[in-house]
Design an enzyme around this catalytic site. Structure first.
Site, short mmCIF file in Angstrom:
data_model
loop_
_atom_site.label_atom_id
_atom_site.label_comp_id
_atom_site.label_asym_id
_atom_site.label_seq_id
_atom_site.Cartn_x
_atom_site.Cartn_y
_atom_site.Cartn_z
CG HIS A 85 -1.51 -16.25 -3.73
ND1 HIS A 85 -1.88 -15.35 -2.46
CD2 HIS A 85 -1.59 -17.47 -2.54
CE1 HIS A 85 -2.28 -15.69 -1.56
NE2 HIS A 85 -1.80 -17.21 -1.06
CB THR A 131 -1.37 -0.29 1.10
OG1 THR A 131 -0.11 -0.11 2.68
CG2 THR A 131 -2.49 -0.76 0.72
CB CYS A 169 -1.47 -17.27 -25.68
SG CYS A 169 -2.54 -17.79 -26.00
CB CYS A 185 -3.25 -19.16 -31.43
SG CYS A 185 -3.51 -18.73 -30.11
CB THR A 223 -0.64 -10.40 6.04
OG1 THR A 223 -1.55 -11.42 5.72
CG2 THR A 223 0.28 -10.40 6.99
CG ASN A 239 -1.06 -6.26 10.28
OD1 ASN A 239 -0.56 -5.69 9.21
ND2 ASN A 239 -1.97 -6.84 10.77
CB ILE A 273 -0.05 -11.08 -7.20
CG1 ILE A 273 -1.04 -9.28 -7.63
CG2 ILE A 273 -0.40 -12.64 -6.43
CD1 ILE A 273 -2.32 -10.62 -7.92
CB CYS A 309 -0.23 -20.92 -28.64
SG CYS A 309 0.37 -19.56 -28.37
CD GLN A 323 -1.32 -13.34 2.05
OE1 GLN A 323 -2.54 -13.54 1.82
NE2 GLN A 323 -0.95 -12.62 3.42
ZN LIG Z 1 -1.47 -18.09 -27.76
#
Ligand SMILES: [Zn+2]
Length: 232
Positions: free
Chosen positions: A117, A28, A125, A146, A184, A208, A101, A128, A99
């Site tokens: 995570h 944050t 994709c 694709c 957390t 925390n 990302i 493919c 945790q």
């Molecule tokens: Zn693809």
């Protein structure tokens, strides 16, 4: 009498092997809101678990895409928490199990990071399997080559965690003399369950704003992570 903050700083300084377990509160200060606070705003759907679920990605990929796009903050920079943890790893054995990302621990230069995570910045994709750049994904959810639907390599609700991430996290925890939980509430399982693999005589520190739900004995420094780490 030494106060809790000083005590925690001293423990971290003396430690040889630390595992940091980090959550949304660490990001944050880099301007990244917790997605749990973002729901309802964008889609009138009051349910982040659905918007970030495998079912949503399959059934309503456009709804998933519109929501997940809001989670990207490519210009966000590591803050003092990420930087101090990276600095500590120059003189100590440090593992970070996050945790988050957003890749900010990696951007800060920490060598040992488990993104429990997954990462928003690793896209591929689904048809493919090719890797796709984040900037391509931000333009359109379909793979140019694709026509397949692109997704980020994050663990969605209903999906399993990476076995190798679990194994690495457990092996770090079983060796660390200090486990430091930062930013957390520790309510997300199985992330919070990792604590049971700590070395029995290790010390647990929690940084925390609020007390967290943790049965293990721990030293609680009730403070924002950025304030605490500025003093290290
Ligand atoms: Zn693809």
């Amino acid at each position: 009498m030494i106060d809790l903050e000083e005590q925690a700083i001293e423990i971290l300084k003396q430690a040889k092997n630390i595992v940091f377990m980090t959550g949304a509160g660490v990001s944050t200060a880099s301007g990244i809101p917790d997605y749990r606070s973002m729901t309802g705003v964008y889609h009138g759907v009051d349910n982040p678990e659905y918007l970030l679920s495998h079912t949503c990605l399959k059934r309503e990929p456009d709804v998933f895409y519109q929501f997940v796009k809001q989670l990207y903050h490519p210009s966000a920079k590591p803050n003092v928490i990420h930087k101090k943890m990276a600095e500590l790893s120059q003189t100590k054995q440090v593992g970070i199990v996050t945790q988050n990302i957003d890749d900010l621990h990696i951007k800060a230069g920490s060598p040992n990071v488990v993104s429990f995570h997954g990462s928003l910045y690793d896209c591929y994709c689904q048809k493919c399997g090719q890797s796709v750049s984040v900037s391509d994904y931000m333009q359109i959810m379909y793979h140019k080559e694709c026509g397949g639907i692109i997704r980020p390599n994050v663990v969605l609700y209903e999906e399993g965690l990476s076995e190798s991430n679990i194994e690495t996290a457990i092996s770090w925890l079983s060796q660390a003399d200090v486990v430091c939980i930062v930013g957390t509430t520790f309510q997300v399982y199985p992330f919070s369950g990792l604590i049971h693999y700590r070395k029995p005589d290790s010390q647990v520190i929690v940084i925390n704003k609020e007390p967290i739900s943790l049965m293990e004995p721990h030293l609680l420094v009730q403070q924002k992570g950025e304030n605490f780490f500025s003093n290290i």
